[in-house]
Design an enzyme around this catalytic site. Sequence first.
Site, mmCIF file in Angstrom:
data_model
loop_
_atom_site.group_PDB
_atom_site.id
_atom_site.type_symbol
_atom_site.label_atom_id
_atom_site.label_comp_id
_atom_site.label_asym_id
_atom_site.label_seq_id
_atom_site.Cartn_x
_atom_site.Cartn_y
_atom_site.Cartn_z
ATOM 1 N N LYS A 20 0.830 -1.219 0.000
ATOM 2 C CA LYS A 20 0.000 0.000 0.000
ATOM 3 C C LYS A 20 0.856 1.258 0.000
ATOM 4 C CE LYS A 20 -2.182 -0.622 3.928
ATOM 5 N NZ LYS A 20 -1.581 -1.874 4.455
ATOM 6 N N ARG A 95 -9.224 1.400 9.052
ATOM 7 C CA ARG A 95 -8.850 0.021 9.351
ATOM 8 C C ARG A 95 -9.994 -0.723 10.032
ATOM 9 N NH1 ARG A 95 -3.002 0.956 9.410
ATOM 10 N NH2 ARG A 95 -1.857 -0.998 9.563
ATOM 11 N N ARG A 134 11.691 -6.344 5.470
ATOM 12 C CA ARG A 134 11.417 -4.930 5.194
ATOM 13 C C ARG A 134 12.296 -3.989 6.014
ATOM 14 N NH1 ARG A 134 5.334 -2.506 5.327
ATOM 15 N NH2 ARG A 134 5.461 -2.728 7.583
ATOM 16 N N ARG A 167 11.233 -1.786 11.434
ATOM 17 C CA ARG A 167 10.139 -1.400 12.325
ATOM 18 C C ARG A 167 9.983 -2.439 13.425
ATOM 19 N NH1 ARG A 167 5.058 0.233 8.651
ATOM 20 N NH2 ARG A 167 4.043 -0.721 10.448
ATOM 21 N N ARG A 178 -0.561 -8.855 13.498
ATOM 22 C CA ARG A 178 -1.090 -7.759 12.670
ATOM 23 C C ARG A 178 -1.929 -8.304 11.526
ATOM 24 N NH1 ARG A 178 3.906 -4.939 10.745
ATOM 25 N NH2 ARG A 178 2.564 -3.336 9.886
HETATM 26 P P1 AMP Z 1 1.035 0.977 9.290
HETATM 27 O O1 AMP Z 1 2.218 1.876 9.113
HETATM 28 O O2 AMP Z 1 -0.137 1.379 8.451
HETATM 29 O O3 AMP Z 1 1.391 -0.478 9.128
HETATM 30 O O4 AMP Z 1 0.553 1.159 10.805
HETATM 31 C C1 AMP Z 1 1.397 0.808 11.868
HETATM 32 C C2 AMP Z 1 0.582 0.652 13.127
HETATM 33 O O5 AMP Z 1 -0.038 1.914 13.481
HETATM 34 C C3 AMP Z 1 -0.582 -0.330 13.052
HETATM 35 O O6 AMP Z 1 -0.186 -1.677 13.257
HETATM 36 C C4 AMP Z 1 -1.469 0.187 14.166
HETATM 37 O O7 AMP Z 1 -0.953 -0.153 15.440
HETATM 38 C C5 AMP Z 1 -1.331 1.696 14.029
HETATM 39 N N1 AMP Z 1 -2.333 2.243 13.079
HETATM 40 C C6 AMP Z 1 -2.082 2.806 11.869
HETATM 41 N N2 AMP Z 1 -3.222 3.202 11.289
HETATM 42 C C7 AMP Z 1 -4.212 2.874 12.135
HETATM 43 C C8 AMP Z 1 -5.634 2.995 12.088
HETATM 44 N N3 AMP Z 1 -6.255 3.523 11.017
HETATM 45 N N4 AMP Z 1 -6.348 2.542 13.142
HETATM 46 C C9 AMP Z 1 -5.749 1.997 14.216
HETATM 47 N N5 AMP Z 1 -4.413 1.827 14.333
HETATM 48 C C10 AMP Z 1 -3.641 2.261 13.294
#
Ligand code: AMP
Length: 228
Positions: A20, A95, A134, A167, A178
């Site tokens: 994404k 999400r 990654r 990360r 996740r």
């Molecule tokens: P990402 O970078 O999109 O993989 O997000 C990393 C982490 O941030 C996720 O695993 C969640 O813990 C938190 N996070 C990001 N976006 C959201 C969202 N829309 N709702 C809830 N938690 C989020």
Amino acid sequence: MALSDRFHGIVILGAPGSGKGTQAKLISESVDLPHISSGELLRANIANQTPLGIMAKGLIDSGNLVPDDVAVPIVRDRLMQDDCKRGFILDGFPRTIPQADALNSVLHVLGMCITLVPYLRVSERMLMQRLMHRLTCRVCGTTYSLVSLSPGDICEKPDCGGVLFRRSDDDPDTQRKRIAIYEEQTAPLISYYAERHILKRVSGEHTVDYIFRKLLEAMRSSRTCDQI
Ligand code: AMP
């Protein structure tokens, strides 16, 4: 009409590791639209040690979602900025179904809409493989593979200079969690947007270029807010 001459409200859907962020960045650069990553916004709060960042850090590190009432205002405030008037690319938000409902309300108030929801499908085996390898740039968020680079190397994007890191939520146990949370809470958004006739399914297992071309094609044929 050129792609950049019309409004695009894009929500990219897909599991963690589906690509994404990579595709959102490419679209953002080619059509000059803001790439809004809720994960990046949260990580910036963690880096700046804001009260929100301090609260969110434990949840993010353990692979859990932050509560909707934290995620929604962060994205709402970002969507209200001037650079979103011509459109936006949301990556990692919504999400959950309540987040999707909240997004509809925010966009309605702002006189905007979602014009396209590309859904990048990737098998769980490939997701695990990608996340295990990654590396992410601390400054621009570009991702790389551990096969060719190492933590501490410098981002290859011109003028970035950010340091690459792994990360903390990319370790195998947290990844599995996740992906499970994605299946339970986020995957229902696929039918949510399919029912609204704005979902475009794209295999996320092709090359980055191929997927990008498919997404541009979908943007060309997507509907305008008046038609939705
Ligand atoms: P990402 O970078 O999109 O993989 O997000 C990393 C982490 O941030 C996720 O695993 C969640 O813990 C938190 N996070 C990001 N976006 C959201 C969202 N829309 N709702 C809830 N938690 C989020």
